[in-house]
Design a protein around this motif. Sequence first.
Motif, PDB file in Angstrom:
ATOM      1  N   ALA A 209       0.811  -1.224   0.000  1.00  0.00           N
ATOM      2  CA  ALA A 209       0.000   0.000   0.000  1.00  0.00           C
ATOM      3  C   ALA A 209       0.842   1.271   0.000  1.00  0.00           C
ATOM      4  CB  ALA A 209      -0.933  -0.007   1.209  1.00  0.00           C
ATOM      5  N   ALA A 210       1.974   1.260   0.706  1.00  0.00           N
ATOM      6  CA  ALA A 210       2.841   2.446   0.713  1.00  0.00           C
ATOM      7  C   ALA A 210       3.465   2.665  -0.654  1.00  0.00           C
ATOM      8  CB  ALA A 210       3.926   2.310   1.783  1.00  0.00           C
ATOM      9  N   TRP A 211       3.800   1.581  -1.348  1.00  0.00           N
ATOM     10  CA  TRP A 211       4.337   1.697  -2.703  1.00  0.00           C
ATOM     11  C   TRP A 211       3.293   2.271  -3.647  1.00  0.00           C
ATOM     12  CZ3 TRP A 211       7.042  -3.756  -3.323  1.00  0.00           C
ATOM     13  CH2 TRP A 211       8.189  -3.782  -2.516  1.00  0.00           C
ATOM     14  N   LYS A 212       2.057   1.820  -3.513  1.00  0.00           N
ATOM     15  CA  LYS A 212       0.982   2.340  -4.365  1.00  0.00           C
ATOM     16  C   LYS A 212       0.800   3.836  -4.126  1.00  0.00           C
ATOM     17  CE  LYS A 212      -1.505  -2.085  -4.248  1.00  0.00           C
ATOM     18  NZ  LYS A 212      -2.735  -2.782  -3.766  1.00  0.00           N
ATOM     19  N   MET A 213       0.937   4.261  -2.874  1.00  0.00           N
ATOM     20  CA  MET A 213       0.743   5.660  -2.526  1.00  0.00           C
ATOM     21  C   MET A 213       1.741   6.567  -3.248  1.00  0.00           C
ATOM     22  SD  MET A 213       0.923   7.438   1.263  1.00  0.00           S
ATOM     23  CE  MET A 213       2.713   7.272   1.368  1.00  0.00           C
ATOM     24  N   ILE A 214       2.987   6.100  -3.387  1.00  0.00           N
ATOM     25  CA  ILE A 214       4.030   6.939  -3.995  1.00  0.00           C
ATOM     26  C   ILE A 214       4.314   6.566  -5.444  1.00  0.00           C
ATOM     27  CG2 ILE A 214       5.118   7.358  -1.760  1.00  0.00           C
ATOM     28  CD1 ILE A 214       7.260   5.299  -2.520  1.00  0.00           C
ATOM     29  N   GLY A 215       3.608   5.552  -5.970  1.00  0.00           N
ATOM     30  CA  GLY A 215       3.814   5.158  -7.353  1.00  0.00           C
ATOM     31  C   GLY A 215       5.079   4.369  -7.591  1.00  0.00           C
ATOM     32  N   PHE A 216       5.528   3.636  -6.589  1.00  0.00           N
ATOM     33  CA  PHE A 216       6.747   2.831  -6.711  1.00  0.00           C
ATOM     34  C   PHE A 216       6.381   1.441  -7.228  1.00  0.00           C
ATOM     35  CE2 PHE A 216      10.007   0.016  -4.698  1.00  0.00           C
ATOM     36  CZ  PHE A 216      11.117   0.488  -5.388  1.00  0.00           C
ATOM     37  N   PRO A 217       7.040   0.937  -8.262  1.00  0.00           N
ATOM     38  CA  PRO A 217       6.657  -0.353  -8.856  1.00  0.00           C
ATOM     39  C   PRO A 217       7.107  -1.582  -8.092  1.00  0.00           C
ATOM     40  CG  PRO A 217       8.550   0.546 -10.004  1.00  0.00           C
ATOM     41  CD  PRO A 217       8.118   1.595  -9.018  1.00  0.00           C
ATOM     42  N   GLY A 218       7.936  -1.406  -7.076  1.00  0.00           N
ATOM     43  CA  GLY A 218       8.379  -2.551  -6.310  1.00  0.00           C
ATOM     44  C   GLY A 218       9.623  -3.192  -6.868  1.00  0.00           C
ATOM     45  N   TYR A 235       2.751   4.823 -17.476  1.00  0.00           N
ATOM     46  CA  TYR A 235       2.762   3.386 -17.172  1.00  0.00           C
ATOM     47  C   TYR A 235       2.329   3.197 -15.733  1.00  0.00           C
ATOM     48  CZ  TYR A 235       4.477  -1.289 -16.057  1.00  0.00           C
ATOM     49  OH  TYR A 235       4.564  -2.587 -15.637  1.00  0.00           O
ATOM     50  N   GLN A 236       1.244   2.499 -15.548  1.00  0.00           N
ATOM     51  CA  GLN A 236       0.724   2.229 -14.214  1.00  0.00           C
ATOM     52  C   GLN A 236       0.510   0.729 -14.059  1.00  0.00           C
ATOM     53  OE1 GLN A 236      -2.816   4.681 -14.137  1.00  0.00           O
ATOM     54  NE2 GLN A 236      -1.699   6.418 -13.265  1.00  0.00           N
ATOM     55  N   ALA A 237       0.999   0.204 -12.949  1.00  0.00           N
ATOM     56  CA  ALA A 237       0.864  -1.230 -12.698  1.00  0.00           C
ATOM     57  C   ALA A 237       0.885  -1.482 -11.200  1.00  0.00           C
ATOM     58  CB  ALA A 237       1.996  -1.994 -13.377  1.00  0.00           C
ATOM     59  N   GLU A 238       0.319  -2.589 -10.806  1.00  0.00           N
ATOM     60  CA  GLU A 238       0.363  -2.978  -9.405  1.00  0.00           C
ATOM     61  C   GLU A 238       1.808  -3.281  -9.010  1.00  0.00           C
ATOM     62  OE1 GLU A 238      -2.231  -3.546  -6.880  1.00  0.00           O
ATOM     63  OE2 GLU A 238      -3.033  -2.063  -8.279  1.00  0.00           O
ATOM     64  N   PRO A 239       2.288  -2.726  -7.907  1.00  0.00           N
ATOM     65  CA  PRO A 239       3.673  -3.006  -7.501  1.00  0.00           C
ATOM     66  C   PRO A 239       3.858  -4.471  -7.153  1.00  0.00           C
ATOM     67  CG  PRO A 239       2.485  -1.857  -5.762  1.00  0.00           C
ATOM     68  CD  PRO A 239       1.602  -1.822  -6.956  1.00  0.00           C
TER      69      PRO A 239
END
Length: 246
Positions: A209-218, A235-239
């Motif tokens: 959830a924190a990655w999604k908040m900042i747009g980090f892909p993991g 480009y948007q994807a689930e981390p």
Amino acid sequence: MGRRDFLKLFGAAGAAGAAASTLPLGGSASADEMVVAATGKTHHHVTDVTKTRAEDSGYEFFNIDESAFIEAALDTLIPSDSTGPGAKELGVAIYIDRQMAGGYGKGDRLYLEGPYGEGTSEQGYQLPMTPSELIRAGIADVEAYVQENHKSTFDSLSAKDRAAVMTDLESKKVDLPTVPTATFFGLLLQLTIEGYFADPMYGGNKDGAAWKMIGFPGADAMYMDKIEPFRNKPYQAEPKGIQDII
């Protein structure tokens, strides 16, 4: 800059390495024994580490009282708001608990021999305690301070009073008797931020959830097949965490 803006900036810059600690990682003596050896002083109180662990909630290191403190502290340091979830709801307490129960908390690679000078920030860790002993003793110190000044436990304080205590710790207005205030608060904050942005496999950052908040892909670092389809497009994807790609 507000707390949430700071976290977003920090996360965008360093989420990939959030699980790495700045403290060195060793001794076997208890916190009481090492403080006596280093300072010649005994503790003003003794934390009962034999209290039942909060095992029903998945804790391996913290006992019931300590886990209540940690959860309340996390909810104070990174509360849930309109921007994103809070540290408590993302399971950061479990991340910290696992760090304290493991090799890092036990100081497997930490030099604990003297001399124990106050030192500068550039000189690194200067205490005879392992990280887990520091956290445990610091929690007991803060609880004693809260009991003396508020006649309560930290987790029973109002959100406003908890924030005031944390602010006083950060500004070193509270002089903890067993551990250096700045060192304890610094480690607590460091672990909180680490757990908030670390890979979910380590216990915190539930569902990324924190990655999604900042747009980090993991942990997914392969994007060659995305270049052409997304050229000049967002480009948007689930981390993805480490366990998602192994």
